[in-house]
Write a protein that holds these residues in place. Structure first.
Motif, PDB file in Angstrom:
ATOM      1  N   LYS A  17      12.444 186.396  37.278  1.00 39.45           N
ATOM      2  CA  LYS A  17      12.406 185.521  36.119  1.00 39.45           C
ATOM      3  C   LYS A  17      10.996 184.993  35.886  1.00 39.45           C
ATOM      4  O   LYS A  17      10.339 184.502  36.804  1.00 39.45           O
ATOM      5  N   GLN A  18      10.517 185.083  34.642  1.00 43.77           N
ATOM      6  CA  GLN A  18       9.185 184.603  34.296  1.00 43.77           C
ATOM      7  C   GLN A  18       9.287 183.148  33.841  1.00 43.77           C
ATOM      8  O   GLN A  18       9.535 182.850  32.672  1.00 43.77           O
ATOM      9  N   THR A  19       9.079 182.227  34.802  1.00 37.76           N
ATOM     10  CA  THR A  19       9.316 180.800  34.546  1.00 37.76           C
ATOM     11  C   THR A  19       8.082 179.932  34.769  1.00 37.76           C
ATOM     12  O   THR A  19       8.104 178.742  34.471  1.00 37.76           O
ATOM     13  N   LEU A  20       6.991 180.487  35.312  1.00 34.11           N
ATOM     14  CA  LEU A  20       5.837 179.678  35.685  1.00 34.11           C
ATOM     15  C   LEU A  20       4.764 179.691  34.600  1.00 34.11           C
ATOM     16  O   LEU A  20       4.365 180.750  34.124  1.00 34.11           O
ATOM     17  N   GLY A  21       4.315 178.490  34.217  1.00 29.57           N
ATOM     18  CA  GLY A  21       3.276 178.355  33.207  1.00 29.57           C
ATOM     19  C   GLY A  21       1.952 177.930  33.812  1.00 29.57           C
ATOM     20  O   GLY A  21       1.795 177.848  35.034  1.00 29.57           O
TER      21      GLY A  21
ATOM     22  N   SER B  96      11.193 175.296  52.152  1.00 30.95           N
ATOM     23  CA  SER B  96      11.864 176.549  51.830  1.00 30.95           C
ATOM     24  C   SER B  96      13.083 176.315  50.944  1.00 30.95           C
ATOM     25  O   SER B  96      13.373 177.116  50.045  1.00 30.95           O
ATOM     26  N   LEU B  97      13.779 175.225  51.181  1.00 30.92           N
ATOM     27  CA  LEU B  97      14.941 174.917  50.343  1.00 30.92           C
ATOM     28  C   LEU B  97      14.508 174.627  48.902  1.00 30.92           C
ATOM     29  O   LEU B  97      15.208 175.024  47.948  1.00 30.92           O
ATOM     30  N   VAL B  98      13.370 173.951  48.731  1.00 31.18           N
ATOM     31  CA  VAL B  98      12.860 173.693  47.379  1.00 31.18           C
ATOM     32  C   VAL B  98      12.516 175.011  46.699  1.00 31.18           C
ATOM     33  O   VAL B  98      12.851 175.241  45.529  1.00 31.18           O
ATOM     34  N   VAL B  99      11.850 175.915  47.432  1.00 29.47           N
ATOM     35  CA  VAL B  99      11.499 177.220  46.880  1.00 29.47           C
ATOM     36  C   VAL B  99      12.752 178.024  46.572  1.00 29.47           C
ATOM     37  O   VAL B  99      12.831 178.731  45.564  1.00 29.47           O
ATOM     38  N   TRP B 100      13.757 177.926  47.433  1.00 33.33           N
ATOM     39  CA  TRP B 100      15.025 178.642  47.243  1.00 33.33           C
ATOM     40  C   TRP B 100      15.703 178.256  45.934  1.00 33.33           C
ATOM     41  O   TRP B 100      16.366 179.072  45.299  1.00 33.33           O
ATOM     42  N   ARG B 101      15.499 177.016  45.518  1.00 36.94           N
ATOM     43  CA  ARG B 101      16.084 176.573  44.252  1.00 36.94           C
ATOM     44  C   ARG B 101      15.450 177.266  43.057  1.00 36.94           C
ATOM     45  O   ARG B 101      15.995 177.253  41.961  1.00 36.94           O
ATOM     46  N   GLY B 102      14.287 177.872  43.277  1.00 38.07           N
ATOM     47  CA  GLY B 102      13.632 178.615  42.203  1.00 38.07           C
ATOM     48  C   GLY B 102      12.177 178.252  42.073  1.00 38.07           C
ATOM     49  O   GLY B 102      11.763 177.130  42.372  1.00 38.07           O
ATOM     50  N   ALA B 103      11.372 179.220  41.628  1.00 37.90           N
ATOM     51  CA  ALA B 103       9.935 178.992  41.482  1.00 37.90           C
ATOM     52  C   ALA B 103       9.650 177.878  40.482  1.00 37.90           C
ATOM     53  O   ALA B 103       8.700 177.121  40.624  1.00 37.90           O
ATOM     54  N   SER B 104      10.482 177.761  39.455  1.00 33.68           N
ATOM     55  CA  SER B 104      10.261 176.730  38.447  1.00 33.68           C
ATOM     56  C   SER B 104      10.391 175.338  39.053  1.00 33.68           C
ATOM     57  O   SER B 104       9.580 174.452  38.793  1.00 33.68           O
ATOM     58  N   ASP B 105      11.439 175.140  39.883  1.00 34.37           N
ATOM     59  CA  ASP B 105      11.612 173.846  40.537  1.00 34.37           C
ATOM     60  C   ASP B 105      10.453 173.546  41.474  1.00 34.37           C
ATOM     61  O   ASP B 105       9.961 172.419  41.539  1.00 34.37           O
ATOM     62  N   ALA B 106      10.011 174.571  42.206  1.00 33.81           N
ATOM     63  CA  ALA B 106       8.869 174.385  43.099  1.00 33.81           C
ATOM     64  C   ALA B 106       7.631 173.994  42.303  1.00 33.81           C
ATOM     65  O   ALA B 106       6.839 173.145  42.720  1.00 33.81           O
ATOM     66  N   GLY B 107       7.453 174.610  41.137  1.00 31.80           N
ATOM     67  CA  GLY B 107       6.313 174.294  40.296  1.00 31.80           C
ATOM     68  C   GLY B 107       6.360 172.860  39.789  1.00 31.80           C
ATOM     69  O   GLY B 107       5.342 172.173  39.747  1.00 31.80           O
TER      70      GLY B 107
ATOM     71  N   LYS C 224      15.550 193.028  47.942  1.00 39.52           N
ATOM     72  CA  LYS C 224      16.713 192.724  47.103  1.00 39.52           C
ATOM     73  C   LYS C 224      16.625 191.308  46.542  1.00 39.52           C
ATOM     74  O   LYS C 224      16.125 190.400  47.200  1.00 39.52           O
ATOM     75  N   LEU C 225      17.114 191.149  45.328  1.00 35.35           N
ATOM     76  CA  LEU C 225      17.150 189.838  44.684  1.00 35.35           C
ATOM     77  C   LEU C 225      18.579 189.307  44.690  1.00 35.35           C
ATOM     78  O   LEU C 225      19.537 190.078  44.607  1.00 35.35           O
ATOM     79  N   ASP C 226      18.718 188.000  44.802  1.00 34.56           N
ATOM     80  CA  ASP C 226      20.063 187.421  44.771  1.00 34.56           C
ATOM     81  C   ASP C 226      20.563 187.333  43.334  1.00 34.56           C
ATOM     82  O   ASP C 226      19.910 187.805  42.395  1.00 34.56           O
ATOM     83  N   HIS C 227      21.737 186.726  43.143  1.00 38.04           N
ATOM     84  CA  HIS C 227      22.350 186.689  41.818  1.00 38.04           C
ATOM     85  C   HIS C 227      21.527 185.895  40.810  1.00 38.04           C
ATOM     86  O   HIS C 227      21.728 186.005  39.597  1.00 38.04           O
ATOM     87  N   ARG C 228      20.558 185.105  41.315  1.00 37.50           N
ATOM     88  CA  ARG C 228      19.691 184.340  40.414  1.00 37.50           C
ATOM     89  C   ARG C 228      18.367 185.055  40.151  1.00 37.50           C
ATOM     90  O   ARG C 228      17.495 184.517  39.487  1.00 37.50           O
ATOM     91  N   GLY C 229      18.231 186.265  40.721  1.00 40.76           N
ATOM     92  CA  GLY C 229      17.005 187.019  40.540  1.00 40.76           C
ATOM     93  C   GLY C 229      15.866 186.548  41.416  1.00 40.76           C
ATOM     94  O   GLY C 229      14.696 186.693  41.054  1.00 40.76           O
ATOM     95  N   LEU C 230      16.177 186.010  42.602  1.00 41.51           N
ATOM     96  CA  LEU C 230      15.163 185.503  43.514  1.00 41.51           C
ATOM     97  C   LEU C 230      15.221 186.260  44.844  1.00 41.51           C
ATOM     98  O   LEU C 230      16.301 186.620  45.313  1.00 41.51           O
ATOM     99  N   PRO C 231      14.050 186.489  45.491  1.00 38.18           N
ATOM    100  CA  PRO C 231      14.005 187.238  46.755  1.00 38.18           C
ATOM    101  C   PRO C 231      14.361 186.361  47.949  1.00 38.18           C
ATOM    102  O   PRO C 231      13.516 186.016  48.792  1.00 38.18           O
TER     103      PRO C 231
END
Length: 471
Positions: free
Chosen positions: A20-24, A165-176, A348-355
């Protein structure tokens, strides 16, 4: 031969579209600044000043910045042409071939594994000093790595790596988003230190600005400045973590060069200002062996409450650095798995498209290294791995330019003064690598021997590029 078989631009491009392209721009600036200005700015200036360069430590930071900047220009151009996960690994695989890409990627993997552990341990040390001020002391078994001062596990390091790692697991956008908030706090704290520190700066602490060289200790003179460069260089490696997440960038043709070059410029200004103020507040010799010189300098100058605040914000900054390194490391492992260089489960990516599998491996390895093993002797290995990747990327410019507009897209950002700057970037990286201590070079050699063994026994037999050739 699979070692020199070049990866397909189209294949990487199609595979990474699943991310997913979520980072600006703001996300990348936050992650870049947060990763570059982390443990290093709060620990390295005082130590390098005391052990190597005196007040001239600012020149060590500036020389390191020049070398890193030359490579950053190459990173910026490559990331607009090939916005793939894995940064240097993927780029070099396309430009020079699978085996060369593996070497560059394996070098970066050492950086990420050790850097996550390094920052986690730095977070722990600062947090424990804060607890001590509240008269709270952890048992030795939970406060130190195994075999160090009666330690069994550095519990705080373990916990902060897992939480990151849990913050990153929630998604790159949340980490950003988390990164943006914490980076603002950190920059405010650094600016506060600079302003307050200037009020107690003493001119005599800058004299002599470049102490005379002592050949017995290596301290002082231009030689001391250059020795400081190798210690400081790891401070500037954070922009690689931006490139590693290029596949998740919105409008990468604009976002990547702004994020990479912008974060480096901000870092250079802040590093230089903090360093000059720090050595002006107290004689540089007083910083010897001090792992928290910024907080110590404030406390010694009578600003004890501000010292506590800066320590808290320093930990917040280290947390941002952890987010950036864990993001980058997990994306690099995803790229390895994507290509079959390591077990395909990593790709492999999970159902949210994250590695998620790559994230899990980075977390486990960093926890083991940072929480259970003393790692200080490996600190320069962070720089060693990164410098090797930097050499590849700089030389890669000579393979990239002839292919732009042919089988590769035209860059939207072009490195200035080609071919002079990429040549200088490669030469500068080799020079800094040579300045690393002998143990760092030895450990780097052992890491690469292990990498070649894995590539020979596993990568060459499972590479998806090779498999595609047979079909």
């Amino acid at each position: 031969m699979s070692f020199t078989k070049k990866a397909s631009f189209e294949t990487y491009s199609q595979k990474d579209k699943k991310l997913k392209q979520t980072l600006g721009v703001r996300d990348f600036l936050a992650l870049g600044v947060g990763t570059i200005i982390s443990t290093s700015i709060f620990t390295l200036p005082g130590v390098v000043a005391a052990d190597y360069a005196g007040p001239a430590v600012v020149f060590s930071f500036l020389i390191a910045a020049v070398v890193a900047g030359l490579v950053a220009f190459a990173y910026a151009e490559m990331s607009t042409v090939m916005p793939f996960a894995g940064s240097a690994y993927s780029w070099i695989s396309v430009l020079f071939g699978e085996g060369f890409g593996w070497i560059a990627g394996w070098a970066l993997l050492a950086e990420y594994f050790i850097a996550v552990a390094f920052v986690g341990s730095g977070f722990s040390a600062t947090f424990q000093s804060l607890l001590a001020q509240l008269h709270i002391t952890l048992p030795s078994a939970l406060a130190n790595p195994m075999g160090t001062k009666g330690g069994v596990v550095d519990l705080i390091s373990l916990l902060v790596i897992v939480v990151s790692s849990l913050v990153v697991w929630r998604g790159a956008s949340d980490a950003g988003k988390v990164g943006q908030v914490l980076v603002v706090l950190k920059v405010v704290a650094i600016l506060t230190f600079i302003i307050v520190g200037l009020t107690v700066v003493k001119g005599q602490n800058y004299v002599p600005f470049i102490p005379a060289h002592n050949p017995k200790t290596g301290f002082g003179g231009f030689s001391g400045i250059l020795s400081g460069v190798s210690m400081i260089f790891l401070a500037y490696i954070g922009f690689d973590s931006i490139a590693a997440n290029a596949a998740e960038a919105k409008n990468p043709k604009r976002t990547m060069p702004v994020g990479i070059l912008g974060s480096l410029v901000i870092a250079v200004v802040l590093f230089s200002a903090v360093t000059l103020v720090l050595v002006g507040m107290h004689p540089y010799a007083e910083y010897a062996g001090n792992a928290a010189p910024v907080s110590w300098a404030l406390a010694q100058a009578g600003f004890r409450q501000l010292s506590v605040v800066v320590s808290v914000v320093a930990d917040a900054g280290m947390f941002v650095a952890l987010l950036g390194m864990i993001l980058a490391g997990s994306r690099l492992l995803y790229a390895f798995g994507r290509d079959g260089m390591l077990p395909s489960a990593l790709g492999k990516l999970d159902h949210r498209g994250l590695p998620t599998n790559g994230l899990l491996v980075v977390t486990l390895v960093a926890v083991v290294v940072g929480a259970f093993f003393p790692f200080a002797f490996l600190a320069q290995l962070i720089s060693a791995g990164t410098l090797i990747a930097f050499i590849f990327v700089s030389l890669g410019m000579f393979a990239l330019r002839p292919r732009e507009g042919k089988d590769l897209p035209v860059a939207t950002y072009r490195m200035p003064f080609y071919p002079i700057l990429p040549a200088l970037g490669a030469i500068g990286s080799v020079f800094v690598f040579e300045k690393l201590d002998d143990l760092a070079k030895l450990y780097a050699s052992l890491w690469f021997i292990l990498g070649i063994i894995i590539y020979t026994l596993y990568g060459t037999n499972h590479s998806k590029k090779k498999t595609a050739e047979k079909k």
